[in-house]
Structures are given as C-alpha cells and as structure tokens.
Write a protein that holds these residues in place. Structure first.
Motif, PDB file in Angstrom:
ATOM      1  N   ASN A  69      35.316  45.911  44.715  1.00 17.30           N
ATOM      2  CA  ASN A  69      36.688  46.671  44.468  1.00 17.30           C
ATOM      3  C   ASN A  69      37.030  46.200  43.319  1.00 17.30           C
ATOM      4  OD1 ASN A  69      37.791  48.431  46.630  1.00 17.30           O
ATOM      5  ND2 ASN A  69      36.905  46.883  47.840  1.00 17.30           N
ATOM      6  N   ARG A  70      38.580  45.862  42.875  1.00 14.19           N
ATOM      7  CA  ARG A  70      38.907  45.558  41.644  1.00 14.19           C
ATOM      8  C   ARG A  70      40.071  44.598  41.762  1.00 14.19           C
ATOM      9  NH1 ARG A  70      39.798  51.631  38.847  1.00 14.19           N
ATOM     10  NH2 ARG A  70      37.532  52.120  39.122  1.00 14.19           N
ATOM     11  N   LEU A  71      39.666  43.622  42.688  1.00 17.31           N
ATOM     12  CA  LEU A  71      40.630  42.453  43.113  1.00 17.31           C
ATOM     13  C   LEU A  71      40.611  41.246  41.813  1.00 17.31           C
ATOM     14  CD1 LEU A  71      40.454  42.382  46.699  1.00 17.31           C
ATOM     15  CD2 LEU A  71      42.576  42.896  45.494  1.00 17.31           C
ATOM     16  N   SER A  72      41.754  41.006  41.445  1.00 15.09           N
ATOM     17  CA  SER A  72      41.413  39.726  40.415  1.00 15.09           C
ATOM     18  C   SER A  72      42.502  38.674  40.807  1.00 15.09           C
ATOM     19  CB  SER A  72      41.884  40.238  39.013  1.00 15.09           C
ATOM     20  OG  SER A  72      43.065  40.771  39.050  1.00 15.09           O
ATOM     21  N   ASN A  73      42.345  37.670  40.249  1.00 18.99           N
ATOM     22  CA  ASN A  73      43.357  36.418  40.517  1.00 18.99           C
ATOM     23  C   ASN A  73      43.190  35.619  41.952  1.00 18.99           C
ATOM     24  OD1 ASN A  73      45.452  34.485  40.889  1.00 18.99           O
ATOM     25  ND2 ASN A  73      47.035  35.852  39.823  1.00 18.99           N
ATOM     26  N   LEU A  74      42.105  35.025  41.906  1.00 21.23           N
ATOM     27  CA  LEU A  74      41.520  34.189  43.095  1.00 21.23           C
ATOM     28  C   LEU A  74      42.447  33.708  43.594  1.00 21.23           C
ATOM     29  CD1 LEU A  74      39.334  33.712  44.953  1.00 21.23           C
ATOM     30  CD2 LEU A  74      38.699  31.777  43.259  1.00 21.23           C
ATOM     31  N   GLU A  75      43.453  32.742  43.126  1.00 21.42           N
ATOM     32  CA  GLU A  75      44.365  31.953  43.842  1.00 21.42           C
ATOM     33  C   GLU A  75      45.399  32.893  44.654  1.00 21.42           C
ATOM     34  OE1 GLU A  75      47.270  28.023  42.724  1.00 21.42           O
ATOM     35  OE2 GLU A  75      46.081  29.172  41.096  1.00 21.42           O
ATOM     36  N   ALA A  76      45.842  33.847  43.945  1.00 15.41           N
ATOM     37  CA  ALA A  76      46.984  34.734  44.502  1.00 15.41           C
ATOM     38  C   ALA A  76      46.501  35.447  45.778  1.00 15.41           C
ATOM     39  CB  ALA A  76      47.621  35.783  43.438  1.00 15.41           C
ATOM     40  N   VAL A  77      45.223  36.058  45.571  1.00 22.23           N
ATOM     41  CA  VAL A  77      44.654  36.860  46.579  1.00 22.23           C
ATOM     42  C   VAL A  77      44.278  35.813  47.851  1.00 22.23           C
ATOM     43  CG1 VAL A  77      42.444  37.827  47.414  1.00 22.23           C
ATOM     44  CG2 VAL A  77      43.608  38.541  45.295  1.00 22.23           C
ATOM     45  N   SER A  78      43.819  34.424  47.757  1.00 22.51           N
ATOM     46  CA  SER A  78      43.527  33.705  48.446  1.00 22.51           C
ATOM     47  C   SER A  78      44.939  33.024  49.492  1.00 22.51           C
ATOM     48  CB  SER A  78      43.109  32.374  47.749  1.00 22.51           C
ATOM     49  OG  SER A  78      42.722  31.221  49.159  1.00 22.51           O
ATOM     50  N   LYS A  79      46.032  33.249  48.582  1.00 23.00           N
ATOM     51  CA  LYS A  79      47.083  32.686  49.293  1.00 23.00           C
ATOM     52  C   LYS A  79      47.581  34.005  50.277  1.00 23.00           C
ATOM     53  CE  LYS A  79      49.227  29.788  45.894  1.00 23.00           C
ATOM     54  NZ  LYS A  79      50.416  29.522  44.932  1.00 23.00           N
ATOM     55  N   LYS A  80      47.339  35.093  49.832  1.00 24.88           N
ATOM     56  CA  LYS A  80      47.776  36.203  50.716  1.00 24.88           C
ATOM     57  C   LYS A  80      46.788  36.398  52.042  1.00 24.88           C
ATOM     58  CE  LYS A  80      49.825  39.180  47.289  1.00 24.88           C
ATOM     59  NZ  LYS A  80      49.916  40.475  46.390  1.00 24.88           N
ATOM     60  N   GLY A  97      31.434  41.310  44.115  1.00 22.83           N
ATOM     61  CA  GLY A  97      31.688  42.101  42.983  1.00 22.83           C
ATOM     62  C   GLY A  97      32.948  42.625  42.441  1.00 22.83           C
ATOM     63  N   ASN A  98      33.887  41.711  42.882  1.00 22.90           N
ATOM     64  CA  ASN A  98      35.414  41.715  42.408  1.00 22.90           C
ATOM     65  C   ASN A  98      35.615  40.882  41.227  1.00 22.90           C
ATOM     66  OD1 ASN A  98      37.480  43.374  44.355  1.00 22.90           O
ATOM     67  ND2 ASN A  98      35.772  42.550  45.672  1.00 22.90           N
ATOM     68  N   PRO A  99      36.573  41.108  40.096  1.00 25.30           N
ATOM     69  CA  PRO A  99      36.575  40.409  39.016  1.00 25.30           C
ATOM     70  C   PRO A  99      36.821  38.943  39.553  1.00 25.30           C
ATOM     71  CG  PRO A  99      37.645  42.403  38.680  1.00 25.30           C
ATOM     72  CD  PRO A  99      37.254  42.640  40.131  1.00 25.30           C
ATOM     73  N   LEU A 100      37.501  38.689  40.503  1.00 27.40           N
ATOM     74  CA  LEU A 100      37.976  37.137  40.905  1.00 27.40           C
ATOM     75  C   LEU A 100      36.633  36.463  41.267  1.00 27.40           C
ATOM     76  CD1 LEU A 100      37.697  37.305  44.216  1.00 27.40           C
ATOM     77  CD2 LEU A 100      39.778  38.376  44.226  1.00 27.40           C
TER      78      LEU A 100
END
Length: 256
Positions: A156-167, A181-184
């Motif tokens: 997919n197109r998810l970026s910003n590992l820290e922000a995604v991990s928190k969510k 396969g995501n940018p993060l």
C-alpha cells in the motif's frame, strides 16, 4: 537562352517552397486549435467502483448476519458499499487487490452504537486482508476494529513508521501484521521498531518473530533512547535483522 531560363527555374522553386510553407502553417494552426479545444474540455472524474456484497453472495439480507467469512478481493473497489454494515458476525474479510484509499464503511459512525435499522457493522472482525490497495492513511474504521488479530496491509502507500505504529497500538489483540512493500518499510530499523513496540506480534511481514529478535530489539532501543527521543528513526534502506537460521519465512506459502 540561359539568362532567360535560369530565373524561370528559380521562380518555380520559390513558388513550390511558398506553397509547402503555407500548407505547413495551416496544419500547425489546425493542430493548435484542436489542442486548445481538448484542453478546454472538462476532465471527467475517475469512476468509482462500489459492489454490493449482498448481491454478490446472492443472499437475502436477513441471512447476512450468519456470514462469518467474506471474499471481496479483486473487485476494483474504490469504496465500500453500505450493506457491509449488515454483517455483524463477520470474522474474516478479504478486500485485497482493490483500489481502496482507506477503510470506511465497516462500522456505524463514531458515537453511535448501531444504525437505525440495528446494523452494528463488522465489529467482530478478527482477520482483515487489505494487501495491494492504495491505502495511505489508517483513518476511518480500521483502528476501531479492536478485535483484529490479523491485519495484512502489504503493498500500500503507508509512510511514517512512528506515526503508524502509534495508531496500531489501538489494536491490542494484533498478532499478525504485514506492512511489506509500503514506504515505511524502507525506514531504518523498521522491523526492530515494530517488534519492540508491539509485544504481541507473532508474525511480521509473514516472518515469525523470534525470541532472538525480541532480545535484539529490547537491547537496541534500550541503548538508543536518546536517538529515539530526538526523532529516532530516519529514512533509509531497510535494515535486515534477526538470525536468518531462526527466522521462519512463510511469505511464499498460501494463507488459510
């Protein structure tokens, strides 16, 4: 004779050149007008694809509450049909290989227990397959599916590992996660970071999380607290971690 003949030849050639140039100018004018006309036309918005799962199953609506598994992959979906709300006992949902930008339409609006017709949405969902979409945000219903144990979001197109991990911490029962396969996934220390911050994970990117990796993640972030506090993760090539001999890969195996 030559004096009279030579100017005649020049005149004929010049006349032919003028004619050629005029024809070329006319073609340019016609092309410019056509381009201007096409540019002035209103660009049609991209078409939406919405498929009713009830119609796809060929079930009467009252029977939808008995459905526990639903396959809606490879339908070209751009958004979810409202009838998804009529599957209250759904535990496994396949939405892979569509064109979804986010997950919205699996639950009633926030703040409402159910809709007017009693539909509770897919609140009991445990396994959700969303690989190969165009998801760039976890906003919507995804983080409200608190019973999720398996979440596949590869390619997919998810970026910003820290922000995604928190969510993702809102999904307390999550055991299997795929973000390959995501940018993060290209961020430095990607795998160690997720293992450290999500202790319940058993499979990450279809690779077993080993005790060695857990110890490595704990040691790494214990000794690098100052880096994490200062903004910690930086973009870069994905770091290979864990012992190759103890990490069990099932990426090429079929999922149940």
């Amino acid at each position: 004779v030559s004096v009279l003949y030579w100017p005649t030849m020049i005149t004929a050639q010049t006349r032919g050149l003028f004619k050629t140039h005029r024809e070329a100018e006319k073609r340019e004018v016609r092309g410019a007008r056509q381009h201007k006309s096409e540019a002035g036309k209103k660009v049609a918005p991209p078409e939406e694809t919405v498929v009713d799962p009830v119609t796809t199953l060929g079930l009467p609506e009252h029977a939808c509450r008995h459905v526990t598994e639903l396959h809606m992959g490879k339908k070209g979906l751009t958004r979810l049909h409202p009838s998804f709300l009529g599957f209250p006992n759904l535990e496994e949902l396949w939405l892979n290989d569509n064109k979804l930008k986010r997950v919205l339409g699996l639950l009633p609006p926030p703040g409402s227990v159910s809709l007017a017709d009693g539909a509770r949405g897919c609140s009991r969902l445990k396994r959700l397959y969303l690989s190969n979409n165009v998801i760039s945000s976890l906003d919507g219903d995804l983080l409200r599916l608190t019973h999720l144990e398996v979440l596949l979001l590869a390619n997919n197109r998810l970026s910003n590992l820290e922000a995604v991990s928190k969510k993702l911490k809102a999904l307390r029962f999550l055991k299997q996660l795929d973000l390959f396969g995501n940018p993060l996934a290209e961020e430095q220390h990607y795998r160690l970071y997720l293992i450290h911050h999500h202790a319940n994970l058993e499979l990450l990117d279809r690779q077993s999380v080993t005790p060695e990796e857990r110890r490595e993640a704990a040691a790494f972030f214990s000794s690098h607290k100052h880096r994490h506090a200062a903004g910690g993760l930086t973009a870069g090539a994905a770091t290979s971690v864990g012992s190759a001999s103890t990490t069990t890969s099932i990426r090429d195996q079929d999922l149940p």
